[in-house]
Design a protein around this motif. Structure first.
Motif, PDB file in Angstrom:
ATOM      1  N   LEU A  14     -39.617  11.672  22.884  1.00 18.19           N
ATOM      2  CA  LEU A  14     -39.185  10.806  23.976  1.00 18.19           C
ATOM      3  C   LEU A  14     -40.370  10.288  24.784  1.00 18.19           C
ATOM      4  CD1 LEU A  14     -36.005  12.764  25.104  1.00 18.19           C
ATOM      5  CD2 LEU A  14     -36.085  10.552  23.921  1.00 18.19           C
ATOM      6  N   THR A  51     -42.057   7.512  22.783  1.00 10.15           N
ATOM      7  CA  THR A  51     -41.240   6.302  22.642  1.00 10.15           C
ATOM      8  C   THR A  51     -40.630   5.851  23.961  1.00 10.15           C
ATOM      9  OG1 THR A  51     -39.272   7.594  22.072  1.00 10.15           O
ATOM     10  CG2 THR A  51     -40.694   6.870  20.239  1.00 10.15           C
ATOM     11  N   LYS A  52     -41.192   6.260  25.077  1.00 10.37           N
ATOM     12  CA  LYS A  52     -40.565   5.979  26.381  1.00 10.37           C
ATOM     13  C   LYS A  52     -40.429   4.491  26.673  1.00 10.37           C
ATOM     14  CE  LYS A  52     -44.838   6.727  28.917  1.00 10.37           C
ATOM     15  NZ  LYS A  52     -45.528   7.664  29.780  1.00 10.37           N
ATOM     16  N   ILE A 101     -39.626   2.221  24.504  1.00  8.73           N
ATOM     17  CA  ILE A 101     -38.724   1.613  23.526  1.00  8.73           C
ATOM     18  C   ILE A 101     -37.277   1.896  23.916  1.00  8.73           C
ATOM     19  CG2 ILE A 101     -38.018   1.605  21.097  1.00  8.73           C
ATOM     20  CD1 ILE A 101     -40.871   2.619  20.435  1.00  8.73           C
ATOM     21  N   LYS A 118     -33.446   2.770  23.609  1.00 12.34           N
ATOM     22  CA  LYS A 118     -32.789   3.636  22.638  1.00 12.34           C
ATOM     23  C   LYS A 118     -31.273   3.563  22.803  1.00 12.34           C
ATOM     24  CE  LYS A 118     -36.643   6.716  23.176  1.00 12.34           C
ATOM     25  NZ  LYS A 118     -37.169   5.797  24.171  1.00 12.34           N
ATOM     26  N   CYS A 119     -30.590   3.670  21.683  1.00 15.01           N
ATOM     27  CA  CYS A 119     -29.130   3.649  21.669  1.00 15.01           C
ATOM     28  C   CYS A 119     -28.643   4.816  20.825  1.00 15.01           C
ATOM     29  CB  CYS A 119     -28.629   2.335  21.068  1.00 15.01           C
ATOM     30  SG  CYS A 119     -26.829   2.199  20.984  1.00 15.01           S
ATOM     31  N   GLU A 128     -32.757   8.946  29.388  1.00 13.58           N
ATOM     32  CA  GLU A 128     -33.659   8.655  28.260  1.00 13.58           C
ATOM     33  C   GLU A 128     -33.079   7.628  27.294  1.00 13.58           C
ATOM     34  OE1 GLU A 128     -36.705   9.746  28.035  1.00 13.58           O
ATOM     35  OE2 GLU A 128     -36.612  11.198  29.668  1.00 13.58           O
ATOM     36  N   PHE A 129     -31.764   7.436  27.345  1.00  8.49           N
ATOM     37  CA  PHE A 129     -31.097   6.526  26.424  1.00  8.49           C
ATOM     38  C   PHE A 129     -30.413   5.427  27.221  1.00  8.49           C
ATOM     39  CE2 PHE A 129     -31.588  10.564  24.396  1.00  8.49           C
ATOM     40  CZ  PHE A 129     -32.012  10.234  23.118  1.00  8.49           C
ATOM     41  N   LEU A 145     -28.643  -3.624  21.875  1.00  8.62           N
ATOM     42  CA  LEU A 145     -30.104  -3.619  21.966  1.00  8.62           C
ATOM     43  C   LEU A 145     -30.695  -5.027  21.883  1.00  8.62           C
ATOM     44  CD1 LEU A 145     -30.784  -0.553  19.660  1.00  8.62           C
ATOM     45  CD2 LEU A 145     -31.374  -0.695  22.093  1.00  8.62           C
ATOM     46  N   VAL A 203     -34.997  -2.817  14.538  1.00  8.65           N
ATOM     47  CA  VAL A 203     -34.521  -1.492  14.929  1.00  8.65           C
ATOM     48  C   VAL A 203     -34.841  -0.484  13.834  1.00  8.65           C
ATOM     49  CG1 VAL A 203     -32.632  -2.356  16.361  1.00  8.65           C
ATOM     50  CG2 VAL A 203     -32.196  -1.794  13.976  1.00  8.65           C
TER      51      VAL A 203
END
Length: 164
Positions: A44, A47-48, A50, A52-53, A75-76, A102, A109
């Motif tokens: 996480l 990739t902070k 980016i 996220k789903c 985070e998501f 997204l 993706v």
């Protein structure tokens, strides 16, 4: 008192009367005992930036409870549940709805999942690059655009040395 019927234990109770109680007992205990996958915190952090789903066959209610319990609820940015999509993984609808949220195409993706058939093959069917994180191995060949890692720790090493 319990009775035996054809070798099965029967409690002679109305299941509907206790269904919600049993449901709450199960999920309360599950949520109390669950832990994040080792290395998820590093992933996480890496990739902070980016979006996220989460794509899930569980109900949104349970997934939100899981995220809150693990302190991952921020985070998501998005979630797509099978109840929202009207189909469970590996059906393409659920992945397409995630891409719509997204605002991305299949080339923009990636799918990261632990269930080979539902997560990886479902996304791969749409041409989405997939990262399978599981210590399971299959005798069948892993499709093109799929990379396999035994753990998030192993995947993080890959992330630190590659652009995805």
């Amino acid at each position: 008192f319990p009775s035996h019927d054809s070798g099965h234990l029967r409690l002679n109770i109305a299941p509907q009367k206790f269904a919600l109680y049993a449901y709450d007992c199960y999920w309360d205990t599950f949520l109390e005992k669950m832990e994040s996958a080792e290395g998820l915190d590093v992933f996480l952090e890496l990739t902070k930036a980016i979006p996220k789903c989460i794509v899930t066959d569980l109900t949104a209610h349970i997934q939100h409870r899981k995220l809150k319990q693990l302190a991952l609820d921020e985070e998501f940015q998005y979630m797509v549940s099978s109840e929202e999509a009207g189909a469970e993984k590996p059906h393409p609808f659920i992945f397409m709805l995630a891409m719509q949220k997204l605002k991305c195409t299949t080339d923009e993706v990636v799918m990261i999942g632990d269930h080979f058939k539902k997560d990886i093959l479902g996304a791969n069917h749409l041409g989405i690059r997939s990262f399978w994180i599981s210590n399971q191995h299959f005798s069948t060949a892993i499709p093109e655009k799929v990379s396999h890692f035994n753990s998030f720790k192993e995947f993080n090493v890959y992330l630190m040395s590659n652009d995805i």
